[in-house]
Design an enzyme around this catalytic site. Structure first.
Site: not given
Ligand code: PAP
Length: 334
Positions: A73, A75, A140, A296
């Protein structure tokens, strides 16, 4: 290891792993039924132990591998899109980018879940052997638990971190969505999960130890570890995309800059664009994880909608204590 001699069956766990599991410290997680165990100083769900052992025993890094690391989570999905697009920019113009048809995790595999997770149907470790270089992968795992070959080869690590308040808020929403998809009756309370998070009991946590170890590695070995912050990427994406491109040995040329290639990549990989792609609107990854749950809000400072003043105070103190003397800071609001 030649692909012909590769036997996936050999990868299944050995009897002694059960003995190891029993010997590890265990705690309940967020008042729920399933617990976390502590392996090499890091908390993981019990079911992760087998796959981590597989990675440690069998994963062979190539010098050319580019591996995204970071806590859940923070990014990593965003960085996957960016890295994939930067690496392949000469092959695919933006309107033919495979990300138009694939979720970022289907193009940049996560070692624990996509390759060595028990859900694999196709012998994915075999697939890993067949992937062309440079392989784009993610994990991770904390630095200390990385397989020997990642730590000692010339492969490069791109670490992303995010302020702990937004990381936690994102984690909570993701966990709720996961429980819903698995029809679980378990109820997650923000407060319970937060207390665990602050005590270090979070997947691959403690949070600060994970971040600080990679931070120190990036200072000591800048050619090995590139340290990125979610908030910095939001503030000045162009500057940080250039850092990424230089780090992986594919700097943007003056011609590319004159053609606004960096701006196009930023726009293409923005959450607004990624969220609207049909491929990311439905379907699941690894059986239970909805593709759309990876996109999200994508904001800095969303935690303000959820944290009580007491929680803010607790986390602020923790940040001061843990980050003191490291030179590392987090931006909490946009
Ligand atoms: P993961 O570890 O399960 O792969 P990860 O991608 O690290 O998750 O984190 C998800 C977060 O990145 C979400 O944040 P939020 O819950 O605060 O919204 C997600 O929305 C955000 N995220 C995914 N893609 C992007 C993007 N292209 N730009 C900015 N934030 C993003």
């Amino acid at each position: 290891m030649s692909s012909a001699s590769y036997e996936v069956t050999k990868l299944f766990s050995e009897g002694s792993d059960e003995v190891l599991k029993q010997s590890l410290p265990q705690v309940p997680w967020s008042n729920n039924k399933f617990g976390l165990i502590n392996y090499q100083g890091s908390w993981i769900p019990e079911s992760f132990l087998a796959r981590i052992l597989l990675i440690q025993r069998h994963f062979l890094a190539r010098d050319s591998d580019l591996i995204i690391t970071g806590l859940p989570k923070t990014g990593t999905t965003w960085l996957k899109s960016l890295l994939f697009t930067i690496v392949n920019r000469a092959i695919y113009p933006v309107n033919q980018n495979p990300l138009l048809k694939n979720h970022p995790q289907e193009l940049v595999y996560n070692l624990e879940s996509d390759i060595y997770g028990e859900a694999f149907e196709y012998p994915r470790p075999q697939h890993l052997v067949e992937l062309p270089s440079p392989r784009l992968l993610s994990t991770h795992l904390p630095f200390n638990s990385l397989p020997e070959s990642i730590r000692t080869s010339n492969c490069r690590l791109l670490y992303i971190c995010r302020n702990p308040l937004d990381t936690f808020t994102s984690l909570f929403h993701f966990a709720v969505s996961y429980l819903k998809n698995t029809n679980s009756k378990e109820i997650l309370r923000f407060e319970d999960l937060f207390d665990d998070f602050c005590s270090g009991r979070t997947i691959h946590g403690p949070f600060f130890e994970h971040v600080i170890t990679y931070w120190k590695m990036s200072l000591e070995h800048p050619e090995k570890v590139l340290f990125l912050k979610y908030e910095d990427l939001k503030d000045d994406p162009k500057h940080h995309l250039k850092r990424v491109a230089e780090f992986i040995g594919m700097p943007f040329t003056p011609f590319e800059e004159s053609q606004s290639i960096i701006d196009q990549i930023i726009e293409f990989c923005s959450i607004g664009n990624m969220k609207e792609l049909e491929v990311n609107k439905s379907g699941v990854i690894n059986k239970f994880f909805e593709k759309k749950s990876y996109f999200r809000k994508g904001e800095v400072g969303e935690w303000r909608n959820y944290f009580t003043p007491l929680m803010v105070e607790k986390m602020t103190k923790l940040m001061e204590e843990k980050l003191e003397g490291t030179g590392l800071t987090f931006k909490l609001i946009p």
